[in-house]
Enzyme design. Structure first.
Site, PDB file in Angstrom:
ATOM      1  N   ALA A 160       0.815  -1.228   0.000  1.00  0.00           N
ATOM      2  CA  ALA A 160       0.000   0.000   0.000  1.00  0.00           C
ATOM      3  C   ALA A 160       0.843   1.271   0.000  1.00  0.00           C
ATOM      4  O   ALA A 160       0.309   2.357   0.172  1.00  0.00           O
ATOM      5  CB  ALA A 160      -0.943  -0.003   1.198  1.00  0.00           C
TER       6      ALA A 160
ATOM      7  N   SER B   4      -5.060 -10.119 -12.375  1.00  0.00           N
ATOM      8  CA  SER B   4      -4.626  -9.338 -13.537  1.00  0.00           C
ATOM      9  C   SER B   4      -5.252  -9.927 -14.791  1.00  0.00           C
ATOM     10  O   SER B   4      -5.523 -11.138 -14.859  1.00  0.00           O
ATOM     11  CB  SER B   4      -3.104  -9.411 -13.663  1.00  0.00           C
TER      12      SER B   4
ATOM     13  N   TYR C  33       4.186 -14.549 -14.207  1.00  0.00           N
ATOM     14  CA  TYR C  33       3.146 -13.658 -13.673  1.00  0.00           C
ATOM     15  C   TYR C  33       1.749 -14.173 -14.043  1.00  0.00           C
ATOM     16  O   TYR C  33       0.840 -14.182 -13.210  1.00  0.00           O
ATOM     17  CB  TYR C  33       3.414 -12.266 -14.241  1.00  0.00           C
TER      18      TYR C  33
HETATM   19  P1  NAP Z   1       3.574  -0.982  -7.887  1.00  0.00           P
HETATM   20  O1  NAP Z   1       3.226   0.427  -8.201  1.00  0.00           O
HETATM   21  O2  NAP Z   1       4.859  -1.554  -8.404  1.00  0.00           O
HETATM   22  O3  NAP Z   1       3.554  -1.135  -6.272  1.00  0.00           O
HETATM   23  C1  NAP Z   1       3.845  -2.390  -5.723  1.00  0.00           C
HETATM   24  C2  NAP Z   1       3.547  -2.357  -4.236  1.00  0.00           C
HETATM   25  O4  NAP Z   1       3.752  -3.678  -3.728  1.00  0.00           O
HETATM   26  C3  NAP Z   1       4.467  -1.439  -3.450  1.00  0.00           C
HETATM   27  O5  NAP Z   1       3.732  -0.906  -2.376  1.00  0.00           O
HETATM   28  C4  NAP Z   1       5.541  -2.399  -2.934  1.00  0.00           C
HETATM   29  O6  NAP Z   1       6.171  -1.964  -1.721  1.00  0.00           O
HETATM   30  C5  NAP Z   1       4.699  -3.626  -2.670  1.00  0.00           C
HETATM   31  N1  NAP Z   1       5.449  -4.879  -2.656  1.00  0.00           N
HETATM   32  C6  NAP Z   1       6.180  -5.431  -3.644  1.00  0.00           C
HETATM   33  N2  NAP Z   1       6.702  -6.601  -3.232  1.00  0.00           N
HETATM   34  C7  NAP Z   1       6.281  -6.779  -1.947  1.00  0.00           C
HETATM   35  C8  NAP Z   1       6.497  -7.776  -0.990  1.00  0.00           C
HETATM   36  N3  NAP Z   1       7.248  -8.854  -1.231  1.00  0.00           N
HETATM   37  N4  NAP Z   1       5.925  -7.627   0.231  1.00  0.00           N
HETATM   38  C9  NAP Z   1       5.155  -6.546   0.515  1.00  0.00           C
HETATM   39  N5  NAP Z   1       4.918  -5.556  -0.362  1.00  0.00           N
HETATM   40  C10 NAP Z   1       5.483  -5.680  -1.581  1.00  0.00           C
HETATM   41  O7  NAP Z   1       2.441  -1.977  -8.353  1.00  0.00           O
HETATM   42  P2  NAP Z   1       0.915  -1.716  -8.814  1.00  0.00           P
HETATM   43  O8  NAP Z   1       0.898  -1.445 -10.262  1.00  0.00           O
HETATM   44  O9  NAP Z   1       0.263  -0.789  -7.866  1.00  0.00           O
HETATM   45  O10 NAP Z   1       0.328  -3.187  -8.637  1.00  0.00           O
HETATM   46  C11 NAP Z   1      -0.425  -3.576  -7.484  1.00  0.00           C
HETATM   47  C12 NAP Z   1      -1.044  -4.930  -7.752  1.00  0.00           C
HETATM   48  O11 NAP Z   1      -1.880  -4.836  -8.906  1.00  0.00           O
HETATM   49  C13 NAP Z   1      -0.046  -6.051  -8.053  1.00  0.00           C
HETATM   50  O12 NAP Z   1      -0.499  -7.249  -7.488  1.00  0.00           O
HETATM   51  C14 NAP Z   1      -0.067  -6.126  -9.563  1.00  0.00           C
HETATM   52  O13 NAP Z   1       0.338  -7.396  -9.996  1.00  0.00           O
HETATM   53  C15 NAP Z   1      -1.518  -5.838  -9.835  1.00  0.00           C
HETATM   54  N6  NAP Z   1      -1.775  -5.367 -11.193  1.00  0.00           N
HETATM   55  C16 NAP Z   1      -1.242  -4.193 -11.644  1.00  0.00           C
HETATM   56  C17 NAP Z   1      -1.519  -3.772 -12.938  1.00  0.00           C
HETATM   57  C18 NAP Z   1      -0.978  -2.486 -13.497  1.00  0.00           C
HETATM   58  O14 NAP Z   1      -1.170  -2.259 -14.703  1.00  0.00           O
HETATM   59  N7  NAP Z   1      -0.327  -1.635 -12.723  1.00  0.00           N
HETATM   60  C19 NAP Z   1      -2.326  -4.554 -13.760  1.00  0.00           C
HETATM   61  C20 NAP Z   1      -2.848  -5.751 -13.272  1.00  0.00           C
HETATM   62  C21 NAP Z   1      -2.578  -6.125 -11.977  1.00  0.00           C
HETATM   63  P3  NAP Z   1       7.488  -1.012  -1.733  1.00  0.00           P
HETATM   64  O15 NAP Z   1       7.002   0.374  -2.098  1.00  0.00           O
HETATM   65  O16 NAP Z   1       8.016  -1.096  -0.348  1.00  0.00           O
HETATM   66  O17 NAP Z   1       8.406  -1.558  -2.769  1.00  0.00           O
END
Ligand code: NAP
Length: 243
Positions: free
Chosen positions: A9, A141, A154
């Site tokens: 978050a 996703s 993924y």
């Molecule tokens: P993001 O901007 O890269 O942010 C990732 C978040 O996850 C950050 O808060 C990070 O913490 C945290 N994180 C990563 N590895 C972790 C771990 N091992 N333990 C605890 N926290 C962890 O990603 P996002 O785009 O918001 O994606 C969020 C979710 O949506 C993911 O599950 C992703 O697969 C899914 N999703 C995203 C998209 C897209 O287009 N963006 C599309 C489909 C699905 P730190 O800040 O401390 O690194």
């Protein structure tokens, strides 16, 4: 007081979800991996809006860290429990499969799929006996539905998360706990910032990437009392890309 834990978050979709759930009045628990300053900023934003937030860092892929963090949270809140869980923490390590390393396979499965298992199992201990109901929302996703070239790891993790969502929903429905998945397409966050947006958005019927706040609005609805009869569902949010 109802507590909502949002993993990952500190940034992106998880941050938008935490802000939104705090606005709804939930006490929001902000999990993150390393980015302490960003997580503090989310907490400050929630507090400035009159909400309540706590930080709970742990690595979602590490079962011992999860146990220790939740044990500690429970000791500090002996009369409270977490009734909303958003399994959002995720990473991607894209590569064509014939060049994919063991680490890239395991890291993606560990964070995106195994993290769901460790955290949800731990929190179910408290959701199940209380009969107060609960909400579990898993961030899947489009990649887990359609499959995407370069994302075998993924896509596998997110497809498995969808299967787990459907199975768990049936196990816990009698306890008034709903389990749903949200399947975003391309959302503008750090995870997608290196992608060729101008090229990709030509494929998206809506003509743009989605916003984290749009995903958060969907999660907020699934977390609400009004969504009590929706369970085992996978809700796409992709600007028309898939269907
Ligand atoms: P993001 O901007 O890269 O942010 C990732 C978040 O996850 C950050 O808060 C990070 O913490 C945290 N994180 C990563 N590895 C972790 C771990 N091992 N333990 C605890 N926290 C962890 O990603 P996002 O785009 O918001 O994606 C969020 C979710 O949506 C993911 O599950 C992703 O697969 C899914 N999703 C995203 C998209 C897209 O287009 N963006 C599309 C489909 C699905 P730190 O800040 O401390 O690194």
């Amino acid at each position: 007081m109802k507590y909502a834990l949002v993993t990952g978050a500190s940034r992106g979709i998880g941050k938008a979800v935490a802000l939104r759930l705090a606005k709804r009045g939930f006490c929001t628990i902000i999990n993150y991996l390393n980015n302490h300053e960003a997580a503090e900023q989310v907490k400050r934003e929630i507090e400035q809006e009159g909400g309540y937030a706590e930080l709970l860092p742990f690595d979602a892929s590490q079962p011992q860290q999860i146990e220790a963090a939740i044990d500690q949270w429970e000791s500090a809140h002996p009369d409270e429990w977490i009734s909303i869980l958003v399994n959002n923490a995720g990473i991607r390590r894209d590569n064509v499969m014939f060049m994919m390393s063991n680490d890239d396979w395991h890291d993606v499965l560990d964070t995106n799929l195994n993290g769901f298992f460790y955290i949800t199992r731990r929190l179910l201990k408290h959701m199940m006996p209380r009969r107060h109901g609960g909400r579990i929302i898993n961030m899947a996703s489009l990649s887990g539905i359609k499959g995407m070239a370069g994302q075998v790891n993924y896509s596998a993790a997110k497809a498995a998360l969808i299967g787990a969502t459907k199975a768990l929903a049936q196990e816990v429905a009698p306890r008034n706990i709903t389990v749903n998945a949200v399947a975003p397409g391309f959302i503008a966050t750090d995870m997608t910032k290196e992608l060729p947006e101008d090229e990709l958005k030509k494929m998206i019927p809506a003509g743009r990437f989605g916003k984290a706040e749009e995903v958060a609005a969907l999660v907020d609805f699934l977390a609400s009392d009004e969504a009590a009869y929706i369970t085992g569902e996978v809700i796409n949010i992709n600007g028309g890309l898939y269907t």
